[in-house]
Design an enzyme around this catalytic site. Structure first.
Site, mmCIF file in Angstrom:
data_model
loop_
_atom_site.group_PDB
_atom_site.id
_atom_site.type_symbol
_atom_site.label_atom_id
_atom_site.label_comp_id
_atom_site.label_asym_id
_atom_site.label_seq_id
_atom_site.Cartn_x
_atom_site.Cartn_y
_atom_site.Cartn_z
ATOM 1 N N GLY A 64 -12.361 5.907 38.542
ATOM 2 C CA GLY A 64 -13.294 6.354 38.125
ATOM 3 C C GLY A 64 -12.924 7.780 37.745
ATOM 4 N N PRO A 84 0.736 -1.158 0.052
ATOM 5 C CA PRO A 84 -0.136 0.004 0.014
ATOM 6 C C PRO A 84 0.946 1.259 0.012
ATOM 7 C CG PRO A 84 -0.834 -1.665 1.597
ATOM 8 C CD PRO A 84 0.739 -2.092 1.184
ATOM 9 N N ASN A 135 7.799 6.871 -12.728
ATOM 10 C CA ASN A 135 6.574 6.735 -13.556
ATOM 11 C C ASN A 135 5.867 7.722 -14.142
ATOM 12 O OD1 ASN A 135 4.622 4.747 -14.999
ATOM 13 N ND2 ASN A 135 3.672 4.703 -12.926
ATOM 14 N N LYS A 136 5.078 7.617 -15.028
ATOM 15 C CA LYS A 136 4.013 8.591 -15.685
ATOM 16 C C LYS A 136 4.832 9.933 -16.315
ATOM 17 C CE LYS A 136 0.395 7.777 -12.358
ATOM 18 N NZ LYS A 136 -0.672 8.461 -11.323
ATOM 19 N N SER A 139 -7.028 6.681 36.440
ATOM 20 C CA SER A 139 -6.283 5.769 35.628
ATOM 21 C C SER A 139 -7.189 5.436 34.668
ATOM 22 C CB SER A 139 -6.096 4.450 36.656
ATOM 23 O OG SER A 139 -7.166 4.177 37.597
ATOM 24 N N ASP A 149 5.264 9.963 -19.360
ATOM 25 C CA ASP A 149 4.621 10.636 -20.782
ATOM 26 C C ASP A 149 3.728 11.959 -20.088
ATOM 27 O OD1 ASP A 149 3.230 8.578 -18.774
ATOM 28 O OD2 ASP A 149 1.387 9.135 -20.234
ATOM 29 N N SER A 185 -11.420 9.356 46.256
ATOM 30 C CA SER A 185 -10.606 9.624 47.326
ATOM 31 C C SER A 185 -11.358 9.618 48.888
ATOM 32 C CB SER A 185 -10.084 10.977 47.158
ATOM 33 O OG SER A 185 -9.060 10.908 46.249
#
Length: 625
Positions: free
Chosen positions: A456, A101, A154-155, A530, A157, A463
């Site tokens: 949380g 890719p 490439n290309k 956390s 042309d 706490s």
């Protein structure tokens, strides 16, 4: 019995890849090569004509790109997504080509195709010249050990077959590539769409004195498999058809093997000799790099999948910390300290990375300071594994020194790395034996140690609940310590901010402190947002089974915003706080916590009592009658 080698390596086979930026014409180029090599039977040509009418971009002409773009998503978008492998042959040589890719989000696929290639065709659009993606792909090709490169302009042309434009691009690329480890670069002007310089030299480029692309591929020197190195055979499978046979199957990644050779099994270090070499057709006198064989050993040695059978006199190294070059391939950045999985050969182990020593600018090779590696980032990073593994430096053995990085939760490949060397400190640092251990402290304390990990959103009540729990446990005579998120940032983590990378490092430090406190025999309470599952899992992994209770203090975002005791949510909504959990940074709720506290249904005192009761139920704390 057959006495011939099973080796199939030959200079008559060339593995190569094509890579470049999107729309440079890679798939069209491969289609043209297949057509020129007469590798397309009549039925495939007929199918191509039909698909060209349905999906093609060349009017009534055959669209050769469709030969390789096999996925419907590719055809609809006009881009290559997956790695497409094709075999073809001419009278002079056999070929395996990987069309990789071009889009930067699929760099992982390009690295996959390059990992076994002998040569790379780097395509450049003559109108655009050398781009950042060209440099990135070239850098990866060099890192992965490919020495032969074709610069396919490439290309041509579309720029009136301009010799000046071709030479300008060739000059730019060669100047850039001077700092890469290529041995040979051949530049060829092309028009893949029209077939110019694909199989025969084109009259449009009479000024080009070099070969056509196919001529070069047919004649370029290919390094034969190096069998001069030491024996390496990672065990893929242990074969036990009956009590009288035990064979270790795998693919030879180095050297040669003969019956009677002395070998060492790593990481255990046990030594023995090869008794037999079993191939598909029977016993073999010899096996060489690239062969898939089964070895039997003279002594009964316990070896399993992932172990490596090595030449006894030249074994691989064994370590759990390395310096590596890391290529990051995921949209989510590499976060130092986050737990990942690394697959090295047949072995999969837990791993974490340090902050990069530096990232590499693919345009000019500058070494850049970096806290993380973003998508397609390349950097030098130390890695720590959860156990020692056999390895060779990538420069010495590509198969023994290359690894992939896997996300623990999605199981997606997120990176690839090359081992430079083991870190010396991994060989010099050992656990010191002590006389007073965890069991001795447990007997003195009268209760088991554990971590109560409250997680949380900010303002959820973590706490407050943790403080009540500690007060109740203290009254029961339980030895405790409370690690609170705000308090930790006054000292242990005062140097950290609130980026994802800093949050990961903060939790790693807290986990290490909690581990030491558990070893000291304490019940450790932590109250931290956390937000990431990975880091909570890391903290859990640092203590023994049964010593970690994840407690989800579940409070809806609307409720914590209404509370907002520190005014943080109001600041975040005004844009004065960045990376604030719940607003512009995610919170990954626990999937299966030991305790789920719904603060809309329970008071802090009720929640604390539930936690203390859970300690009694698990036998961590004993009830006194």
């Amino acid at each position: 019995m057959s006495t011939q080698t099973a080796s199939t390596q030959s200079s008559d086979l060339l593995r190569f890849i094509t890579c470049g930026s999107v729309d440079d014409g890679k798939s069209t180029l491969i289609g043209r090569l297949l057509h020129a090599a007469h590798a397309l039977p009549d039925d495939q040509l007929s199918a191509l004509a039909d698909e060209s009418r349905r999906f093609g971009t060349q009017g009534d002409q055959l669209d050769f790109a469709l030969l390789v773009d096999g996925l419907s998503a590719e055809r609809e978008q006009g881009i290559t997504i997956d790695v497409a492998y094709r075999f073809f042959a001419t009278a002079r040589r056999k070929f395996i080509v990987a069309d990789t890719p071009g889009h930067e989000q699929y760099t992982r696929n390009m690295a996959t195709g390059a990992s076994t290639a002998d040569l790379a065709i780097i395509l450049v659009d003559a109108r655009k010249g050398v781009l950042t993606q060209t440099r990135r792909h070239s850098h990866l090709v060099s890192l992965l050990g490919i020495k032969q490169v074709v610069l396919a302009v490439n290309k041509l042309d579309l720029v009136d077959w301009s010799r000046e434009r071709f030479e300008e691009i060739e000059r730019d690329y060669r100047e850039f590539a001077q700092r890469l480890d290529f041995e040979h670069i051949v530049a060829i002007p092309l028009s893949a769409l029209h077939g110019d310089n694909i199989a025969q030299r084109s009259t449009h480029t009479s000024w080009h004195q070099g070969p056509s692309l196919l001529e070069h591929l047919e004649t370029v020197a290919v390094a034969t498999a190096d069998t001069s190195g030491p024996l390496r055979l990672p065990v893929q499978w242990v074969c036990r058809p009956d009590l009288d046979f035990r064979g270790y199957a795998g693919r030879m990644l180095g050297g040669k093997a003969r019956a009677g050779d002395a070998v060492r099994i790593l990481p255990s270090g046990r030594q023995t000799r090869i008794a037999r070499i079993v191939g598909f057709g029977g016993d073999l006198a010899e096996a060489a790099r690239g062969d898939s064989v089964m070895l039997t050993l003279e002594d009964e040695i316990d070896a399993s999948r992932g172990d490596v059978i090595c030449a006894a006199a030249e074994p691989a190294s064994v370590a759990d910390q390395f310096e590596t070059t890391l290529v990051w391939m995921d949209d989510a950045a590499m976060l130092p300290g986050r737990p990942y999985l690394i697959k090295l050969g047949a072995t999969t182990v837990g791993a974490s990375f340090s902050q990069p020593k530096y990232a590499i600018d693919v345009n000019n090779f500058d070494k850049l300071a970096a806290r993380t590696l973003e998508l397609n980032g390349i950097g030098v990073v130390n890695v720590s594994l959860d156990r020692a593994v056999p390895f060779d430096a990538y420069a010495d053995n590509r198969d023994m020194g290359g690894f992939i990085v896997i996300d623990r939760y999605s199981n997606q490949t997120v990176g690839a790395g090359l081992i430079h060397f083991a870190l010396r400190r991994s060989q010099n640092i050992h656990w010191q034996a002590v006389d007073v251990d965890k069991q001795a402290r447990l007997r003195q304390n009268g209760h088991r140690p554990c971590v109560l990990w409250l997680t949380g959103l900010s303002g959820s009540g973590k706490s407050t609940i943790a403080n009540i729990v500690e007060r109740q446990l203290h009254a029961l005579g339980v030895r405790t310590y409370l690690l609170d998120g705000d308090n930790i940032r006054h000292g242990l983590s005062k140097d950290l901010g609130f980026t994802d990378a800093d949050r990961v490092e903060n939790i790693r430090r807290v986990g290490e402190v909690a581990r030491l406190m558990v070893d000291a025999g304490l019940v450790v309470l932590t109250a931290f947002i956390s937000p990431f599952r990975s880091e909570r899992a890391l903290a859990r992994s640092m203590v023994d089974d049964g010593e970690f209770l994840e407690i989800f203090v579940d409070t809806p975002l609307a409720v914590v915003e209404a509370r907002d005791p520190k005014g943080l949510y109001r600041k975040a909504r005004r844009g004065e706080l960045s990376n604030f959990t719940g607003i512009d940074s995610p919170y990954e709720a626990p999937a299966t916590p030991e305790l789920h506290i719904d603060t809309t249904q329970q008071t802090p005192e009720q929640a604390a009592s539930r936690i203390v009761d859970a300690l009694f139920e698990r036998g961590i704390v004993q009830r006194h009658t």
